[in-house]
Write an enzyme that holds these catalytic residues in place. Structure first.
Site, short mmCIF file in Angstrom:
data_model
loop_
_atom_site.label_atom_id
_atom_site.label_comp_id
_atom_site.label_asym_id
_atom_site.label_seq_id
_atom_site.Cartn_x
_atom_site.Cartn_y
_atom_site.Cartn_z
N GLY A 196 46.53 41.49 38.90
CA GLY A 196 45.30 41.07 39.93
C GLY A 196 43.83 41.42 39.34
O GLY A 196 43.90 41.78 38.34
N LYS A 197 42.90 41.04 40.01
CA LYS A 197 41.69 41.39 39.36
C LYS A 197 41.34 42.74 39.34
O LYS A 197 40.64 43.30 38.71
CB LYS A 197 40.57 40.56 40.39
CG LYS A 197 40.73 39.11 40.49
CD LYS A 197 39.79 38.42 41.27
CE LYS A 197 39.88 36.87 40.94
NZ LYS A 197 39.00 36.05 41.78
N ARG A 198 42.18 43.59 40.09
CA ARG A 198 41.81 44.94 39.98
C ARG A 198 42.71 45.40 38.90
O ARG A 198 42.31 46.59 38.38
CB ARG A 198 42.29 45.62 41.29
CG ARG A 198 41.35 46.17 42.05
CD ARG A 198 42.00 46.94 43.35
NE ARG A 198 42.14 45.97 44.48
CZ ARG A 198 42.98 46.07 45.38
NH1 ARG A 198 43.71 47.22 45.63
NH2 ARG A 198 43.09 45.27 46.22
#
Ligand code: GLU
Length: 508
Positions: free
Chosen positions: A279-281
């Protein structure tokens, strides 16, 4: 029959590495079959629409060299190319409505009479009873006549199990639990993805639907709609046979019916930890961010292709042309592929080494340190020759080469942190450097060979190992932790600057 693949992104934000693999694989399939690769913008989710996202998508594909044959034109707003447009779903409303009306006429679609609150109440009730919510269990007996502004739902004609073949996942089977009266047209008049992609893939004559694994769970829904629309459900078309290598079909194709595309669901890219979807994280950066950090498109393509695919050999470096030749969907792995940024950087270094000097020179034109402005092209090219093997990203250039252009600040830590050098006393270091300076000053020429001869003599004179003597000279002349070969480095820095730098340190 011509192979036609598509990349169908939604313009909802930046395009991260996972999204781009869904463009690369269909691109490779199209190119290896002399087919067509189509870009379709799935912009029906107005709430998630992000201004500028489409330009970013086109920019990314263009940078990667994934040129599309049909769709919105790169660099030109509102311009499209291809015979199957429009290629923005918001411009295709009439087409979806035509299909929707046909379904209504055949009793296969109906107006959803409930308010969003009522539907939510059904959902909450299902949740409190710990069962999956299925709208079809609330299907109204006498739905009102449908008009724009009301959600239109598909009436699943038959609750049954489907089996189908996925070019990556293999034989699949799922059924009743996934079948529901899903929305075809939303209250805002736009179609859902579930409906629009089926209409578009058919109208655009798409032969291969290659997309993320998140869509697998909905396959029964889609198959049920395909069936209701009168598709040949046998998956036995000519293109299917090409894909499989030989004819494994058991059922007879029905030439008068529209055919199903090949389905290929590509497994998720996993976070570096390997236990969840990237994910973006977890550092799923936008592809253009990697470009800005000095990653080459060649390396990015190479890296993405191998996230979940291999050709069964140990080969690491593949050009786009080689991938076009070698890629196949049946060698895409079924489990998720772990995202390993270090591998991307390693591949990038490999690719930088493979570039022709002229090409590399062009690509780094904006990246030199400020002081390089005072040097001519010939000199910079020589610096680049020496730096080429050491660059992991293009952006390493100014840091790795600054001492060729400006006087480096003295950094004693480089000496004290060096295991070998810190064993020497200050006097020993001074003696070594003084001897080195004197001998280097004596050489007649200043070619790498002249310098190497002198360095070899210095080893004899001082009785030191290269690991000590050469490291010391290297550090004092460059004040950098690494440099290319010492003789090459000194040759390029020049006699005068080399001697001055040695002397300056001695003066301290
Ligand atoms: N718009 C969908 C997405 O961005 C496309 C999925 C597909 O390729 O069908 O995920």
């Amino acid at each position: 029959m011509t192979v036609r693949t598509r990349f169908a992104p939604s313009p909802t934000g930046y395009i991260h590495v996972g999204n781009v693999r869904s463009a690369l694989y269909p691109y490779l399939i199209a190119r290896q079959t002399s087919g067509q690769f189509i870009l379709r913008i799935e912009d029906t989710d107005q709430a998630r629409f992000v201004e500028g996202a489409e330009d970013l998508i086109k920019d990314t594909l263009n940078w990667l060299g994934l040129n599309w044959d049909e769709g919105p034109v790169f660099g030109q707003t509102d311009k499209e190319t291809g015979d199957f447009g429009p290629y923005h779903q918001t411009s295709r409303r009439e087409i979806y409505l035509k299909w929707a009306r046909e379904l209504i006429d055949r009793g296969l679609a109906y107006a959803d009479p409930y308010s969003p609150e009522e539907v939510q109440a059904f959902r909450d009730q299902a949740k409190s009873e710990k069962r999956a919510f299925l709208y079809r269990q609330h299907r109204p007996n006498n739905p009102p006549e449908w008009h724009l502004g009301m959600p239109l739902r598909f009436r699943v004609p038959e609750i049954k199990r489907y089996t189908w073949r996925d070019a990556v996942m293999g034989e699949m089977s799922a059924g009743p639990e996934a079948l529901d009266d899903f929305i075809l047209i939303k209250a805002d008049g736009l179609p859902t993805y579930n409906f629009a992609h089926i209409v578009d893939d058919f109208e655009m004559k798409i032969t291969h639907v290659i997309r993320g694994a998140e869509y697998v769970a909905s396959m029964p829904k889609y198959l049920s709609l395909y069936e209701a629309l009168g598709f040949d459900m046998s998956q036995s078309d000519a293109h299917q046979v090409i894909e499989q290598g030989d004819d494994k079909s058991t059922s007879t194709p029905q030439p008068d019916k529209p055919r199903l595309p090949i389905f290929a669901h590509v497994p998720h890219i996993l976070a570096p930890s390997g236990n969840k979807k990237l994910g973006k994280r977890d550092g799923a950066k936008s592809v253009t961010e990697y470009r800005d950090e000095g990653i080459l498109p060649e390396a990015m393509i190479n890296f993405l292709a191998q996230l979940g695919w291999n050709d069964g050999t140990e080969q690491d470096v593949y050009s786009l042309n080689e991938l076009i030749e070698k890629f196949s969907l049946d060698r895409v792995q079924r489990s998720g592929a772990r995202f390993d940024e270090q591998r991307l950087i390693w591949l990038n270094g490999q690719w930088i080494r493979r570039l022709e000097l002229d090409d590399l020179y062009d690509r780094v034109s904006d990246l030199w340190s400020d002081s390089a402005i005072n040097y001519d092209e010939a000199y910079k090219r020589q610096v680049l020759v020496l730096a080429q093997d050491r660059l992991k990203t293009l952006c390493d250039l100014p840091n790795l080469t600054s001492y060729f252009f400006e006087e480096p600040p003295i950094d004693e830590d480089l000496i004290t942190n060096n295991k070998q050098l810190r064993k020497l006393t200050a006097e020993e270091r001074r003696d070594l450097l003084e001897t080195a300076r004197t001998e280097l000053a004596k050489i007649a020429g200043w070619t790498p060979e002249d310098i190497q001869n002198c360095l070899n003599e210095l080893l004899e004179i001082t009785g030191q190992k290269p690991g000590i003597l050469f490291s010391l000279i290297r550090i004092v002349v460059t004040w950098a932790p690494f440099s290319p070969q010492l003789n090459d480095t000194l040759a390029l820095i020049g006699r005068e600057r080399t001697l001055i730098r040695l002397q300056e340190y001695l003066n301290l």
